[in-house]
Design a protein around this motif. Structure first.
Motif, mmCIF file in Angstrom:
data_model
loop_
_atom_site.group_PDB
_atom_site.id
_atom_site.type_symbol
_atom_site.label_atom_id
_atom_site.label_comp_id
_atom_site.label_asym_id
_atom_site.label_seq_id
_atom_site.Cartn_x
_atom_site.Cartn_y
_atom_site.Cartn_z
ATOM 1 N N VAL A 1 5.470 -79.779 -8.419
ATOM 2 C CA VAL A 1 5.463 -80.294 -7.054
ATOM 3 C C VAL A 1 4.279 -79.682 -6.316
ATOM 4 N N LYS A 2 3.485 -80.552 -5.684
ATOM 5 C CA LYS A 2 2.329 -80.094 -4.916
ATOM 6 C C LYS A 2 2.467 -80.627 -3.504
ATOM 7 N N SER A 3 2.956 -79.768 -2.645
ATOM 8 C CA SER A 3 3.178 -80.129 -1.251
ATOM 9 C C SER A 3 2.767 -78.943 -0.384
ATOM 10 N N PHE A 4 3.386 -78.791 0.790
ATOM 11 C CA PHE A 4 3.006 -77.725 1.708
ATOM 12 C C PHE A 4 3.749 -76.427 1.401
ATOM 13 N N ASP A 5 3.082 -75.525 0.682
ATOM 14 C CA ASP A 5 3.589 -74.181 0.459
ATOM 15 C C ASP A 5 3.243 -73.338 1.687
ATOM 16 N N VAL A 6 3.976 -72.241 1.886
ATOM 17 C CA VAL A 6 3.749 -71.379 3.046
ATOM 18 C C VAL A 6 3.473 -69.962 2.555
ATOM 19 N N ILE A 7 2.378 -69.383 3.055
ATOM 20 C CA ILE A 7 2.020 -67.995 2.772
ATOM 21 C C ILE A 7 1.952 -67.287 4.122
ATOM 22 N N ALA A 8 2.566 -66.098 4.219
ATOM 23 C CA ALA A 8 2.653 -65.453 5.525
ATOM 24 C C ALA A 8 2.678 -63.930 5.421
ATOM 25 N N LEU A 9 2.271 -63.300 6.512
ATOM 26 C CA LEU A 9 2.318 -61.846 6.685
ATOM 27 C C LEU A 9 3.146 -61.539 7.925
ATOM 28 N N ARG A 10 4.075 -60.573 7.788
ATOM 29 C CA ARG A 10 4.890 -60.137 8.918
ATOM 30 C C ARG A 10 4.745 -58.629 9.077
ATOM 31 N N PHE A 11 4.388 -58.218 10.289
ATOM 32 C CA PHE A 11 4.285 -56.795 10.594
ATOM 33 C C PHE A 11 5.616 -56.326 11.191
ATOM 34 N N ALA A 12 5.932 -55.046 11.029
ATOM 35 C CA ALA A 12 7.217 -54.514 11.469
ATOM 36 C C ALA A 12 7.346 -54.456 12.986
ATOM 37 N N THR A 13 6.243 -54.646 13.687
ATOM 38 C CA THR A 13 6.241 -54.629 15.148
ATOM 39 C C THR A 13 5.210 -55.630 15.643
ATOM 40 N N SER A 14 5.207 -55.885 16.922
ATOM 41 C CA SER A 14 4.169 -56.755 17.490
ATOM 42 C C SER A 14 2.809 -56.083 17.316
ATOM 43 N N VAL A 15 1.827 -56.879 16.987
ATOM 44 C CA VAL A 15 0.472 -56.370 16.768
ATOM 45 C C VAL A 15 -0.515 -57.266 17.511
ATOM 46 N N GLY A 16 -1.707 -56.745 17.744
ATOM 47 C CA GLY A 16 -2.752 -57.558 18.351
ATOM 48 C C GLY A 16 -3.560 -58.232 17.255
ATOM 49 N N ILE A 17 -3.257 -59.492 16.977
ATOM 50 C CA ILE A 17 -3.980 -60.203 15.920
ATOM 51 C C ILE A 17 -5.329 -60.659 16.468
ATOM 52 N N GLN A 18 -6.406 -60.122 15.887
ATOM 53 C CA GLN A 18 -7.750 -60.532 16.291
ATOM 54 C C GLN A 18 -8.086 -61.899 15.716
ATOM 55 N N SER A 19 -7.762 -62.088 14.422
ATOM 56 C CA SER A 19 -8.032 -63.372 13.772
ATOM 57 C C SER A 19 -7.271 -63.436 12.459
ATOM 58 N N ALA A 20 -7.164 -64.652 11.941
ATOM 59 C CA ALA A 20 -6.537 -64.871 10.641
ATOM 60 C C ALA A 20 -7.255 -66.028 9.955
ATOM 61 N N THR A 21 -7.390 -65.913 8.646
ATOM 62 C CA THR A 21 -8.020 -66.968 7.860
ATOM 63 C C THR A 21 -7.274 -67.092 6.537
ATOM 64 N N GLY A 22 -7.607 -68.126 5.791
ATOM 65 C CA GLY A 22 -7.006 -68.298 4.485
ATOM 66 C C GLY A 22 -7.832 -69.225 3.631
ATOM 67 N N SER A 23 -7.434 -69.314 2.351
ATOM 68 C CA SER A 23 -8.134 -70.221 1.442
ATOM 69 C C SER A 23 -7.221 -70.614 0.295
ATOM 70 N N GLN A 24 -7.491 -71.802 -0.215
ATOM 71 C CA GLN A 24 -6.867 -72.304 -1.438
ATOM 72 C C GLN A 24 -8.022 -72.653 -2.371
ATOM 73 N N VAL A 25 -8.189 -71.878 -3.417
ATOM 74 C CA VAL A 25 -9.292 -72.087 -4.358
ATOM 75 C C VAL A 25 -8.707 -72.703 -5.625
ATOM 76 N N THR A 26 -9.244 -73.852 -6.017
ATOM 77 C CA THR A 26 -8.748 -74.559 -7.199
ATOM 78 C C THR A 26 -9.915 -74.905 -8.121
ATOM 79 N N ASN A 27 -9.569 -75.476 -9.264
ATOM 80 C CA ASN A 27 -10.600 -75.899 -10.208
ATOM 81 C C ASN A 27 -11.388 -77.116 -9.712
ATOM 82 N N ILE A 28 -10.921 -77.793 -8.666
ATOM 83 C CA ILE A 28 -11.642 -78.968 -8.151
ATOM 84 C C ILE A 28 -12.249 -78.750 -6.776
ATOM 85 N N GLY A 29 -12.059 -77.567 -6.209
ATOM 86 C CA GLY A 29 -12.641 -77.306 -4.901
ATOM 87 C C GLY A 29 -11.878 -76.250 -4.135
#
Length: 155
Positions: free
Chosen positions: A24-52
């Motif tokens: 099945v290839k649909s919307f998977d979810v990847i996440a980070l949770r901190f134990a307390t509130s934090v000041g998130i400056q930025s967040a990025t991500g990537s999905q690297v595959t054999n086709i792009g």
């Protein structure tokens, strides 16, 4: 998962590599949770595959931010056979050691982006991170265990 400090910020990386292509290839979810509130400056991500590569930007539609972390819904590429998925969060530096939890949840059935984003971040969620809004949505995902780091090294 990695957790490290620079002079201006603390960076957390979580990466997942598929050993075999999922059926099945649909919307998977990847996440980070901190134990307390934090000041998130930025967040990025990537999905690297054999086709792009699909990159996910800080304020993109697939990104969901909270006071205690961040998640990305990644639509796995249909024609790809290899997958490496990554999320990175940059938070404000603090003298406190903040535990961080990471989770990757694979969709067992086809879901929409909106459905995949129906969650909050909670210790009672899947992998100790992703708390889907209903049991119906929760059951769309595989319930894989999460990972945890409680410190970083300086120097």
């Amino acid at each position: 998962m990695q957790y490290y400090k620079t002079t201006s910020q603390t960076i957390t990386d979580l990466g997942v590599e598929w050993l075999t292509a999922p059926k099945v290839k649909s919307f998977d979810v990847i996440a980070l949770r901190f134990a307390t509130s934090v000041g998130i400056q930025s967040a990025t991500g990537s999905q690297v595959t054999n086709i792009g590569t699909q990159n996910y930007s800080n304020n993109g539609a697939n990104m969901k931010k909270f006071s205690n972390g961040v998640g990305i819904s990644m639509n796995l590429m249909d024609d790809a056979t290899t997958f490496s998925c990554k999320i990175q969060a940059r938070i404000n530096n603090t003298n406190n050691i903040i535990p961080v939890y990471g989770s990757y949840q694979h969709a067992k059935t086809d879901v929409t982006l909106a459905t995949s984003q129906s969650y909050t971040l909670s210790s009672s969620g899947l992998g100790g991170v992703i708390a889907f809004n209903t049991n119906t949505i929760k059951n769309y995902y595989d319930g894989m265990q999460g990972v945890y780091l409680d410190h970083y090294r300086i120097g």
